[in-house]
Design an enzyme around this catalytic site. Structure first.
Site, PDB file in Angstrom:
ATOM      1  N   SER A  50      11.436 -12.347   2.180  1.00  0.00           N
ATOM      2  CA  SER A  50      11.381 -11.314   3.218  1.00  0.00           C
ATOM      3  C   SER A  50      10.865 -11.809   4.563  1.00  0.00           C
ATOM      4  CB  SER A  50      10.515 -10.133   2.744  1.00  0.00           C
ATOM      5  OG  SER A  50       9.226 -10.577   2.368  1.00  0.00           O
ATOM      6  N   ASP A 352       2.396  -4.948   7.881  1.00  0.00           N
ATOM      7  CA  ASP A 352       2.288  -3.965   6.802  1.00  0.00           C
ATOM      8  C   ASP A 352       1.387  -4.412   5.651  1.00  0.00           C
ATOM      9  OD1 ASP A 352       3.794  -5.919   5.576  1.00  0.00           O
ATOM     10  OD2 ASP A 352       5.654  -4.765   5.533  1.00  0.00           O
ATOM     11  N   HIS A 355       3.622  -8.683   5.524  1.00  0.00           N
ATOM     12  CA  HIS A 355       4.447  -9.382   6.507  1.00  0.00           C
ATOM     13  C   HIS A 355       3.784  -9.354   7.888  1.00  0.00           C
ATOM     14  CE1 HIS A 355       7.047  -7.455   3.401  1.00  0.00           C
ATOM     15  NE2 HIS A 355       7.469  -8.704   3.292  1.00  0.00           N
TER      16      HIS A 355
END
Length: 383
Positions: A50, A352, A355
């Protein structure tokens, strides 16, 4: 749109700075990351999870509709969610900008060979380095059933597509930069969720071998310039800090990060650099294989946040909920109704809790590229 984060200086000046032992100034050489002229590279192929995914997660059935496809993700730069796990751009986006190559097409968004002539991004949120079958032998179940081997298989699919369409795929590979981002972090996260640091440590040699196999496949396909990202400081992640509270002796006095988790990341990076040295020795000077450091830039931002333009809560998530020193709770994860978003994401390192913010990604990319160019200049000096 923010202006480009670099101003170019001649490669000779950068090399003189290095040779004279003067501290690097925040500017970049007019050379590419392998020491050649920037124009020699025409596209980029990316692998990872991600932290590198620019859209695959929004398409893959298991992850489609996930947090990164919902507001407030993407709000700072794009103005809407793009599938990137940030409020804006990722490290990869800044690398693409610096190399002046097209943004690679997310693999799952492409259909024809023409979609991938300018590069492809195989990174998928939640991807692991190790495959499901191996992780199952360790009692580990990954969040997403995609590993680096799957991404390498997707890469082979693109090669076949290019060949079938009469593109000179080996010429494309030779003019491409291959970027392997921080793969393995999800393996460690799942192992640590079983409350076993020993289990996580036991995965290190297997993860390094898996990265070696993937790099070997890329090189066999014609890759000549490869950038491999090291592990981030896992112990500084707000998620890990919130999930594993400990006593005073568990935290680094300089950063307040979890010491044993960062020792794991350092061990990974040591073994990764060792493997890259071995590969370089095997292939000689026909190959440019560089280690990209993200570990130390993140530590710098956390240890001295105000010095680098961040606020005084570097271990807290900008977007999250339930307060506390880390502002992280899965019940109030970013994008859920219970979450809130900070007023100024540029003052936060973490977006968050897992990340990075766009500001942190820019800072990490700037420092990472600086290190890559230093190695490129050293490479020139030995010619």
């Amino acid at each position: 749109m923010a202006p480009p984060f670099s101003r170019l200086v001649p490669a000779v000046l950068l090399l003189l700075i290095i040779l004279l032992g003067v501290a690097l100034i925040p500017a970049y050489a007019d050379t590419d990351i392998d020491g050649g002229n920037r124009r020699r590279h025409t596209c980029l192929f990316a692998f990872g999870n991600s932290l590198t995914d620019t859209g695959n997660g929004a398409i893959f059935p298991v992850t489609a509709g996930g947090p990164s496809t919902q507001p407030p993700y993407g709000e700072t730069y794009f103005g809407y969610p793009t599938g990137r796990a940030s409020n804006g751009r990722l490290i990869l986006d800044f690398l693409v900008e610096e190399l002046k190559v097209p943004e690679p097409t997310p693999y799952l968004a492409g259909r024809t060979a023409a979609d991938f002539v300018n590069g492809a991004n195989f990174a998928l949120c939640g991807a692991t380095a190790l495959d499901q079958a191996f992780l199952a032998t360790k009692g580990i179940k990954p969040f997403v059933p995609i590993s680096l081997a799957n991404e390498t298989s997707w890469f082979q699919n693109v090669l076949q597509l290019l060949d079938a369409s009469d593109y000179d795929q080996r010429k494309i590979m030779a003019k491409s930069v291959f970027y392997v981002g921080e793969i393995g972090v999800n393996d460690y996260f799942v192992a640590l969720s079983n409350n076993s640091i020993d289990l996580a440590v036991s995965l290190v040699p297997h993860i390094i071998d898996t990265i070696r196999s993937a790099l070997t496949a890329m090189i066999a396909a014609g890759a000549r310039t490869l950038v491999v990202t090291g592990m981030l400081p896992i112990g500084c992640e707000p998620q890990q800090l919130a999930l594993f509270p400990g006593g005073p002796g568990d935290y680094d006095p300089t950063t307040s990060c979890i010491t044993r988790f960062n020792v794991l990341a350092e061990h990974h990076n040591h073994m990764l650099r060792k493997m890259l040295r071995e590969l370089r020795s095997s292939y000689g000077r026909s190959l440019t294989l560089l280690y990209a450091d993200v570990y130390h830039p993140v530590l710098k931002a956390i240890a001295s946040p105000t010095l680098y333009g961040f606020g005084d809560t570097p271990l807290a998530a900008c977007c999250g909920g339930r307060g506390g020193p880390n502002n992280f709770n899965f019940i109030a994860f970013c994008g859920t109704p219970a979450s809130t978003t900070c007023a100024d994401p540029s003052k936060f390192v973490s977006w968050d809790g897992i990340h990075f913010t766009e500001a942190a990604n820019r800072f990490i990319a700037r420092n990472m590229i600086k290190g890559l160019l230093s190695r490129a200049a050293a490479h020139i000096a030995t010619d």
